[in-house]
Design a protein around this motif. Structure first.
Motif, PDB file in Angstrom:
ATOM      1  N   ALA A 186      -8.483  74.817   0.397  1.00 55.60           N
ATOM      2  CA  ALA A 186      -6.981  74.145   1.082  1.00 55.60           C
ATOM      3  C   ALA A 186      -6.467  75.380   2.198  1.00 55.60           C
ATOM      4  O   ALA A 186      -6.107  74.829   3.073  1.00 55.60           O
ATOM      5  CB  ALA A 186      -6.396  73.712  -0.010  1.00 55.60           C
ATOM      6  N   VAL A 187      -6.106  76.242   1.452  1.00 57.57           N
ATOM      7  CA  VAL A 187      -5.625  77.516   2.182  1.00 57.57           C
ATOM      8  C   VAL A 187      -6.292  77.897   3.427  1.00 57.57           C
ATOM      9  O   VAL A 187      -5.948  77.950   4.526  1.00 57.57           O
ATOM     10  CB  VAL A 187      -5.221  78.705   1.297  1.00 57.57           C
ATOM     11  CG1 VAL A 187      -4.822  79.739   2.332  1.00 57.57           C
ATOM     12  CG2 VAL A 187      -4.163  78.447   0.251  1.00 57.57           C
TER      13      VAL A 187
ATOM     14  N   GLY B 258      -8.540  75.966   5.100  1.00 56.46           N
ATOM     15  CA  GLY B 258      -8.664  74.985   5.936  1.00 56.46           C
ATOM     16  C   GLY B 258      -7.180  75.025   6.848  1.00 56.46           C
ATOM     17  O   GLY B 258      -7.264  74.703   8.177  1.00 56.46           O
ATOM     18  N   LEU B 259      -6.103  75.498   6.159  1.00 55.73           N
ATOM     19  CA  LEU B 259      -4.733  75.585   6.925  1.00 55.73           C
ATOM     20  C   LEU B 259      -4.852  76.599   7.743  1.00 55.73           C
ATOM     21  O   LEU B 259      -4.380  76.402   8.947  1.00 55.73           O
ATOM     22  CB  LEU B 259      -3.734  75.455   5.804  1.00 55.73           C
ATOM     23  CG  LEU B 259      -2.336  75.780   6.367  1.00 55.73           C
ATOM     24  CD1 LEU B 259      -1.870  74.457   7.089  1.00 55.73           C
ATOM     25  CD2 LEU B 259      -1.253  75.917   5.347  1.00 55.73           C
ATOM     26  N   ILE B 260      -5.379  77.707   7.365  1.00 55.02           N
ATOM     27  CA  ILE B 260      -5.395  78.676   8.267  1.00 55.02           C
ATOM     28  C   ILE B 260      -6.192  78.537   9.532  1.00 55.02           C
ATOM     29  O   ILE B 260      -5.889  78.700  10.667  1.00 55.02           O
ATOM     30  CB  ILE B 260      -5.830  79.842   7.543  1.00 55.02           C
ATOM     31  CG1 ILE B 260      -4.713  80.506   6.603  1.00 55.02           C
ATOM     32  CG2 ILE B 260      -5.944  81.137   8.538  1.00 55.02           C
ATOM     33  CD1 ILE B 260      -5.129  81.658   5.631  1.00 55.02           C
TER      34      ILE B 260
ATOM     35  N   LEU C 177      -7.039  75.613  10.839  1.00 56.74           N
ATOM     36  CA  LEU C 177      -6.178  74.687  11.689  1.00 56.74           C
ATOM     37  C   LEU C 177      -5.225  75.436  12.592  1.00 56.74           C
ATOM     38  O   LEU C 177      -5.117  75.117  13.660  1.00 56.74           O
ATOM     39  CB  LEU C 177      -5.595  73.462  10.731  1.00 56.74           C
ATOM     40  CG  LEU C 177      -4.772  72.473  11.492  1.00 56.74           C
ATOM     41  CD1 LEU C 177      -5.428  71.772  12.569  1.00 56.74           C
ATOM     42  CD2 LEU C 177      -3.904  71.667  10.604  1.00 56.74           C
ATOM     43  N   ALA C 178      -4.386  76.151  12.061  1.00 58.19           N
ATOM     44  CA  ALA C 178      -3.298  77.073  12.528  1.00 58.19           C
ATOM     45  C   ALA C 178      -3.850  78.016  13.661  1.00 58.19           C
ATOM     46  O   ALA C 178      -3.171  78.102  14.659  1.00 58.19           O
ATOM     47  CB  ALA C 178      -2.463  77.906  11.552  1.00 58.19           C
TER      48      ALA C 178
ATOM     49  N   ARG D 174       1.386  78.620  16.579  1.00 57.71           N
ATOM     50  CA  ARG D 174       1.060  78.757  15.178  1.00 57.71           C
ATOM     51  C   ARG D 174       1.952  79.527  14.428  1.00 57.71           C
ATOM     52  O   ARG D 174       1.982  79.170  13.130  1.00 57.71           O
ATOM     53  CB  ARG D 174      -0.459  79.400  15.098  1.00 57.71           C
ATOM     54  CG  ARG D 174      -0.591  81.070  15.218  1.00 57.71           C
ATOM     55  CD  ARG D 174      -2.264  81.445  15.057  1.00 57.71           C
ATOM     56  NE  ARG D 174      -2.786  81.028  16.250  1.00 57.71           N
ATOM     57  CZ  ARG D 174      -3.467  81.887  16.890  1.00 57.71           C
ATOM     58  NH1 ARG D 174      -3.738  83.166  16.524  1.00 57.71           N
ATOM     59  NH2 ARG D 174      -4.157  81.461  18.258  1.00 57.71           N
TER      60      ARG D 174
ATOM     61  N   LEU E 254       3.607  77.889  10.946  1.00 57.27           N
ATOM     62  CA  LEU E 254       3.260  78.376   9.613  1.00 57.27           C
ATOM     63  C   LEU E 254       4.624  78.880   9.020  1.00 57.27           C
ATOM     64  O   LEU E 254       5.032  78.577   7.825  1.00 57.27           O
ATOM     65  CB  LEU E 254       2.435  79.637   9.405  1.00 57.27           C
ATOM     66  CG  LEU E 254       0.923  79.519   9.113  1.00 57.27           C
ATOM     67  CD1 LEU E 254       1.080  78.934   7.633  1.00 57.27           C
ATOM     68  CD2 LEU E 254       0.224  78.381  10.137  1.00 57.27           C
TER      69      LEU E 254
ATOM     70  N   LEU F 242       6.125  75.329   8.065  1.00 58.57           N
ATOM     71  CA  LEU F 242       5.288  74.775   6.860  1.00 58.57           C
ATOM     72  C   LEU F 242       5.804  75.643   5.688  1.00 58.57           C
ATOM     73  O   LEU F 242       5.868  74.911   4.472  1.00 58.57           O
ATOM     74  CB  LEU F 242       3.750  74.890   7.118  1.00 58.57           C
ATOM     75  CG  LEU F 242       2.978  73.980   6.388  1.00 58.57           C
ATOM     76  CD1 LEU F 242       3.161  72.471   6.485  1.00 58.57           C
ATOM     77  CD2 LEU F 242       1.552  74.542   6.562  1.00 58.57           C
TER      78      LEU F 242
ATOM     79  N   ILE G  45       5.502  74.053   1.750  1.00 60.31           N
ATOM     80  CA  ILE G  45       4.689  74.925   0.726  1.00 60.31           C
ATOM     81  C   ILE G  45       5.752  75.681  -0.123  1.00 60.31           C
ATOM     82  O   ILE G  45       5.723  75.799  -1.436  1.00 60.31           O
ATOM     83  CB  ILE G  45       3.900  76.150   1.290  1.00 60.31           C
ATOM     84  CG1 ILE G  45       2.926  75.454   2.231  1.00 60.31           C
ATOM     85  CG2 ILE G  45       3.026  76.949   0.272  1.00 60.31           C
ATOM     86  CD1 ILE G  45       1.978  76.290   2.985  1.00 60.31           C
TER      87      ILE G  45
END
Length: 297
Positions: A20-21, A23-25, A27-28, A36, A40, A43, A48
């Motif tokens: 998950a982390v 994937g988020l990174i 994406l950003a 970005r 973050l 977010l 978070i």
């Protein structure tokens, strides 16, 4: 992993968290740099931080340290701290853009001249700071000027995340060493060769000395001062303060701490960090369990 080290048991929760982390990174990182970093920060502040309990911990720490501060101001500082933490994470994963920006920063303060003098004399230097602003901006700025700035890190409990976390630190230049016997031997060799090392000293250490930080005793390691005395290294507090635009930094190096004894020297670097936190309280990582295990009251 060495041949004598047993493989870690598979932890599905660690594995899924890492997916998950990452994937988020990823994406950003598709966004333009400014977007970005803002994303973050937002977010972490809005999603978070509250879900992971970081915001509640920051509020608890702020209430314990500044109980007379109005609740609205404590909430604003907690939000600023979370925003800074989120920005710091994605900045450190944006290696090319972040290091290019850091290379343009001009270090200030008497400690910078002392650091240059130590390098010219082949004398080691230990740069100490806390989780304030984005400390990696200072390391990247100094590496861009030819300094061999090593780093010391604590392995994360999630081995899947730890793998790319370490690679990210290595990408800033200069060797990095894990806490433990092997890492200690490595950074001691690096210092004895006249190198420089960055140490962050503002996390709770069970074996540390109780030193007041922001008015409340906190268990603090004396290792940076002990190492400086042992190797004859300059002990220089440094700080990378985030500027109002949220993207740039001011890099400041304080004068070296005069050699005396480990406790006195650690009190001095603690006072340097306190000064920055009081001036810019929203830039310190209030999400840490800094006063864990310290006496209350």
């Amino acid at each position: 992993m060495s041949q004598t080290e047993e493989p870690r048991p598979f932890r599905p929760d660690h594995y899924l968290t890492n997916l998950a982390v990452r994937g988020l990174i990823r994406l950003a990182l598709l966004f333009p740099y400014r977007l970005r970093v803002w994303f973050l920060g937002w977010l972490m502040r809005r999603v978070i931080g509250p879900l992971a309990g970081y915001r509640a911990r920051a509020l608890d720490n702020l209430a314990a340290i500044w109980p007379d501060l109005p609740e609205a101001e404590r909430r604003a500082l907690a939000d600023q701290s979370l925003d800074n933490a989120g920005r710091t994470v994605i900045e450190n994963y944006s290696t090319a853009e972040f290091t290019a920006r850091a290379a343009k920063l001009v270090p200030e303060g008497p400690g910078f001249a002392a650091l240059e003098a130590a390098r010219a004399a082949g004398r080691p230097a230990i740069l100490v700071s806390g989780h304030f602003g984005n400390y990696e901006a200072a390391r990247a700025a100094l590496v861009a000027r030819g300094f061999q700035i090593g780093g010391l890190y604590r392995n994360l409990s999630n081995p899947y995340f730890n793998e790319h976390y370490v690679r990210t630190m290595q990408a800033f230049g200069g060797p990095v060493f894990p806490q433990g016997r092997a890492g200690t031997a490595g950074f001691v060799r690096h210092l004895r060769a006249g190198g420089q090392l960055v140490l962050l000293f503002d996390q709770d250490v069970p074996s540390g000395e109780l030193i007041p930080f922001l008015g409340r005793p906190a268990r603090t390691a004396l290792s940076a001062a002990e190492l400086a005395l042992r190797l004859g290294a300059d002990l220089i507090p440094f700080f990378a303060t985030r500027q109002p635009d949220g993207l740039s930094f001011r890099i400041e190096l304080d004068a070296p701490v005069p050699p005396s004894d480990p406790l006195t020297m650690t009190q001095a670097i603690t006072a340097s960090l306190e000064q920055r936190v009081r001036a810019h309280p929203g830039q310190w990582f209030w999400i840490h369990k800094r006063w864990k295990g310290a006496p209350t009251g």
